[in-house]
Design an enzyme around this catalytic site. Structure first.
Site, mmCIF file in Angstrom:
data_model
loop_
_atom_site.group_PDB
_atom_site.id
_atom_site.type_symbol
_atom_site.label_atom_id
_atom_site.label_comp_id
_atom_site.label_asym_id
_atom_site.label_seq_id
_atom_site.Cartn_x
_atom_site.Cartn_y
_atom_site.Cartn_z
ATOM 1 N N LYS A 1 0.838 -1.083 0.164
ATOM 2 C CA LYS A 1 0.222 -0.075 0.011
ATOM 3 C C LYS A 1 0.815 1.307 0.190
ATOM 4 O O LYS A 1 2.099 1.134 0.345
ATOM 5 C CB LYS A 1 -0.915 0.012 1.168
ATOM 6 C CG LYS A 1 -0.123 0.080 2.665
ATOM 7 C CD LYS A 1 -0.798 -0.099 3.633
ATOM 8 C CE LYS A 1 -0.263 0.030 5.028
ATOM 9 N NZ LYS A 1 -0.995 -0.559 6.267
ATOM 10 N N ARG B 1 -10.746 0.055 14.648
ATOM 11 C CA ARG B 1 -10.490 0.726 13.262
ATOM 12 C C ARG B 1 -11.384 -0.034 12.392
ATOM 13 O O ARG B 1 -12.755 0.007 12.766
ATOM 14 C CB ARG B 1 -8.848 0.834 12.872
ATOM 15 C CG ARG B 1 -8.339 1.882 12.202
ATOM 16 C CD ARG B 1 -6.793 1.866 12.104
ATOM 17 N NE ARG B 1 -6.507 0.629 11.302
ATOM 18 C CZ ARG B 1 -5.363 0.575 10.949
ATOM 19 N NH1 ARG B 1 -4.305 1.400 11.433
ATOM 20 N NH2 ARG B 1 -4.900 -0.239 10.198
ATOM 21 N N HIS C 1 -5.997 -7.193 12.862
ATOM 22 C CA HIS C 1 -4.914 -6.313 13.144
ATOM 23 C C HIS C 1 -4.792 -5.947 14.346
ATOM 24 O O HIS C 1 -5.511 -5.678 15.080
ATOM 25 C CB HIS C 1 -5.068 -5.157 12.140
ATOM 26 C CG HIS C 1 -3.886 -4.239 11.671
ATOM 27 N ND1 HIS C 1 -2.888 -5.058 11.065
ATOM 28 C CD2 HIS C 1 -3.781 -3.163 11.921
ATOM 29 C CE1 HIS C 1 -1.721 -3.980 11.113
ATOM 30 N NE2 HIS C 1 -2.225 -2.912 11.408
ATOM 31 N N ARG D 1 1.513 -10.731 7.156
ATOM 32 C CA ARG D 1 1.133 -9.508 6.350
ATOM 33 C C ARG D 1 2.199 -8.515 6.448
ATOM 34 O O ARG D 1 1.800 -7.539 6.986
ATOM 35 C CB ARG D 1 -0.012 -9.136 6.834
ATOM 36 C CG ARG D 1 -1.195 -9.076 5.899
ATOM 37 C CD ARG D 1 -2.617 -8.706 6.426
ATOM 38 N NE ARG D 1 -2.699 -7.923 7.605
ATOM 39 C CZ ARG D 1 -3.249 -8.260 8.660
ATOM 40 N NH1 ARG D 1 -3.710 -9.471 8.768
ATOM 41 N NH2 ARG D 1 -3.317 -7.651 9.743
ATOM 42 N N TYR E 1 15.666 30.690 7.311
ATOM 43 C CA TYR E 1 14.382 31.478 7.538
ATOM 44 C C TYR E 1 14.677 31.555 9.289
ATOM 45 O O TYR E 1 14.673 30.757 9.835
ATOM 46 C CB TYR E 1 13.001 30.979 7.252
ATOM 47 C CG TYR E 1 12.886 31.139 5.615
ATOM 48 C CD1 TYR E 1 13.137 32.218 5.005
ATOM 49 C CD2 TYR E 1 12.485 29.881 5.084
ATOM 50 C CE1 TYR E 1 12.525 32.190 3.600
ATOM 51 C CE2 TYR E 1 12.252 30.119 3.949
ATOM 52 C CZ TYR E 1 12.062 31.233 3.051
ATOM 53 O OH TYR E 1 11.811 31.170 1.870
ATOM 54 N N CYS F 1 13.666 24.528 4.422
ATOM 55 C CA CYS F 1 12.785 25.104 3.618
ATOM 56 C C CYS F 1 11.847 24.239 2.615
ATOM 57 O O CYS F 1 12.092 23.089 2.869
ATOM 58 C CB CYS F 1 13.428 26.272 2.759
ATOM 59 S SG CYS F 1 14.636 27.277 3.915
ATOM 60 N N MET F 2 11.205 24.694 1.787
ATOM 61 C CA MET F 2 10.348 24.155 0.830
ATOM 62 C C MET F 2 11.383 23.139 -0.002
ATOM 63 O O MET F 2 10.981 22.076 -0.175
ATOM 64 C CB MET F 2 9.356 24.682 -0.043
ATOM 65 C CG MET F 2 8.359 24.176 -0.809
ATOM 66 S SD MET F 2 7.371 24.937 -1.802
ATOM 67 C CE MET F 2 6.418 25.789 -0.599
ATOM 68 N N ASP F 3 12.322 23.720 -0.529
ATOM 69 C CA ASP F 3 13.115 22.987 -1.635
ATOM 70 C C ASP F 3 14.470 22.844 -1.439
ATOM 71 O O ASP F 3 15.217 22.246 -2.049
ATOM 72 C CB ASP F 3 13.060 23.717 -2.910
ATOM 73 C CG ASP F 3 11.804 24.307 -3.318
ATOM 74 O OD1 ASP F 3 10.827 23.457 -3.486
ATOM 75 O OD2 ASP F 3 11.482 25.560 -3.434
HETATM 76 C C1 LIG Z 1 -0.136 -1.448 6.927
HETATM 77 C C2 LIG Z 1 -0.781 -2.951 7.159
HETATM 78 C C3 LIG Z 1 -0.072 -4.003 7.371
HETATM 79 C C4 LIG Z 1 1.345 -3.796 7.390
HETATM 80 O O1 LIG Z 1 1.949 -3.315 8.680
HETATM 81 P P1 LIG Z 1 3.606 -3.321 8.960
HETATM 82 O O2 LIG Z 1 3.483 -2.788 10.209
HETATM 83 O O3 LIG Z 1 4.037 -2.278 7.957
HETATM 84 O O4 LIG Z 1 4.046 -4.587 8.595
HETATM 85 C C5 LIG Z 1 -0.819 -5.176 7.731
HETATM 86 N N1 LIG Z 1 -1.980 -5.167 7.823
HETATM 87 C C6 LIG Z 1 -2.748 -4.133 7.645
HETATM 88 C C7 LIG Z 1 -4.211 -4.233 7.781
HETATM 89 C C8 LIG Z 1 -2.283 -3.003 7.357
HETATM 90 O O5 LIG Z 1 -2.867 -1.747 7.261
#
Ligand SMILES: *Cc1c(COP(=O)(O)O)cnc(C)c1O
Length: 390
Positions: free
Chosen positions: A47, A145, A177, A233, A279, A326-328
């Site tokens: 992701k 969540r 999770h 995961r 700045y 700064c920005m850049d």
């Molecule tokens: C982002 C995410 C992961 C991976 O988590 P890490 O801590 O980066 O290993 C696994 N499962 C779900 C649902 C997530 O949102």
């Protein structure tokens, strides 16, 4: 003084900064996670553009390392992976009502149902496409969540039973999770595991084969084999960052950082003692010194909170941000003896094993986590992928 290695950069011609991504590191990290997962399969989480590493090359590298699944949050991310011709099993888990579930079902994406409304939308998508939708059910075991919580889980199981019976869906997994995966001894870990196993039994009692059971992110993959179940995961660890920095850095887990943020010094100037820098003059030189100009700023993802604290390596020498980011651009104080000049290599963060500042050091310097440091690196910077198969 020992001589310091040059920490060369791989800037494309004409670029003043770039993000280097080592695809072989991603492949090897995933292979290492696979060894640690034992008989469990590995879903590489890609992701957020693979945590800033580039979703398509990172996904291919993860598959080359033995990942059998890919995971993304948003349906759009999943569709992008499919559009690139990557046909590995792929799970998505976050979408609003009205999302393109028919597109997802047609593209053979496993979609997560966390509520009955979502399951109804998936059934409609199955109807539209004339296919059986692949659905994973998410139970909320305490993170509060997404995932179905309490009586909503009971309703979701019942609705899934009906949808299976009518043939519109097939349940391919059940998952949840962790709240405190990075503290394996935390009492919530055990409680969530028990709640998860109850949820699996709920499905079995409803006559639904639960498919793949999964609960472990990177931290749990590395520290808690009791929760590996059928699949792990990991996200962060695939990119060679430690999800448990208090327990050990990447090398303690056989991982190496895949991302380096690098630049070429855009200029140097020798200035007098007592001069204010950038700045607001938040930094004042204590002595005559050489200042270096780094062509990276908060628009590139260098945190503005790195003002006066962010670590860098310039011309092989450790230094810190001098004055406001700064920005850049940002400025560094290289000391009176600095003999280099414009074009010298700059590493903002990279590999701990090479003595470079790390995403973890940046996180500690500004009070955040390494996840945020890599994912915030801006799309305006060129990505240079090294290794890999393409
Ligand atoms: C982002 C995410 C992961 C991976 O988590 P890490 O801590 O980066 O290993 C696994 N499962 C779900 C649902 C997530 O949102």
């Amino acid at each position: 003084m020992p001589s310091v290695p040059p920490h060369a950069t791989l800037l494309p011609a004409g670029s003043s900064a770039c993000v280097e991504i080592d695809l072989d590191a991603i492949r090897d990290n995933v292979a290492e996670l696979g060894r640690r997962a034992g008989s469990a399969e590995v879903m590489a989480v890609v992701k957020a553009d693979a945590y800033g590493h580039g979703v398509l090359p990172a996904a291919r590298a993860a598959l080359a390392g033995g990942a059998t699944w890919l995971g993304v949050a948003q349906l759009e991310e999943a569709l992008r992976v499919r559009a690139a011709g990557i046909d590995a099993p792929l799970l998505s888990w976050l979408y609003p009502p009205g999302a393109d579930l028919a597109g997802a079902v047609a593209a053979d994406i496993d979609v997560t149902a966390s509520a009955v409304w979502a399951l109804d939308a998936i059934r409609a998508a199955a109807d539209t496409t004339g296919r059986t939708a692949r659905v994973q059910l998410k139970v909320d075991t305490g993170l509060l969540r997404n995932g179905a919580y309490g009586p909503d889980w009971t309703d979701l199981v019942a609705a899934a039973g009906r949808a299976c019976a009518e043939g519109s869906i097939e349940v391919t997994g059940v998952w949840s999770h962790f709240v405190y995966a990075d503290e394996p001894q935390h009492p919530t870990v055990r409680r969530q595991q028990e709640r998860f196993e109850e949820a699996v039994r709920d499905l079995e009692r409803a006559g639904i084969r639960p498919g793949l059971r999964h609960l472990a992110n990177s931290a749990a993959t590395l520290t808690n084999p009791a929760v590996h179940y059928d699949l792990v995961r990991p996200g962060l660890a695939c990119y060679g960052l430690s999800p448990v920095p208090q327990l050990g850095g990447p090398s303690a887990y056989g991982l190496r950082e895949a991302m380096r943020l690098t630049a070429a010094l855009a200029g140097v100037k020798r200035v007098k003692a007592g001069e204010g820098v950038s700045y607001g003059h938040q930094y004042v030189t204590e002595r005559e010194t050489v200042l270096g100009l780094v062509p990276l700023g908060y628009a590139d993802g260098v945190p503005r909170h790195g003002t006066n604290v962010g670590p860098l390596l310039v011309g092989g020498q450790r230094t810190r941000v001098a004055g406001r980011v700064c920005m850049d651009q940002l400025v560094v104080d290289l000391g009176p003896a600095y003999a280099g000049g414009a074009g010298d290599p700059v590493v903002v963060f990279g590999r701990e094993a090479d003595g470079e500042p790390t995403a973890q050091e940046w996180a500690e310097a500004i009070g955040t986590i390494n996840y945020e440091i890599v994912t915030r690196v801006s799309g305006r910077l060129p990505r240079v992928h090294i290794g890999g198969e393409d």
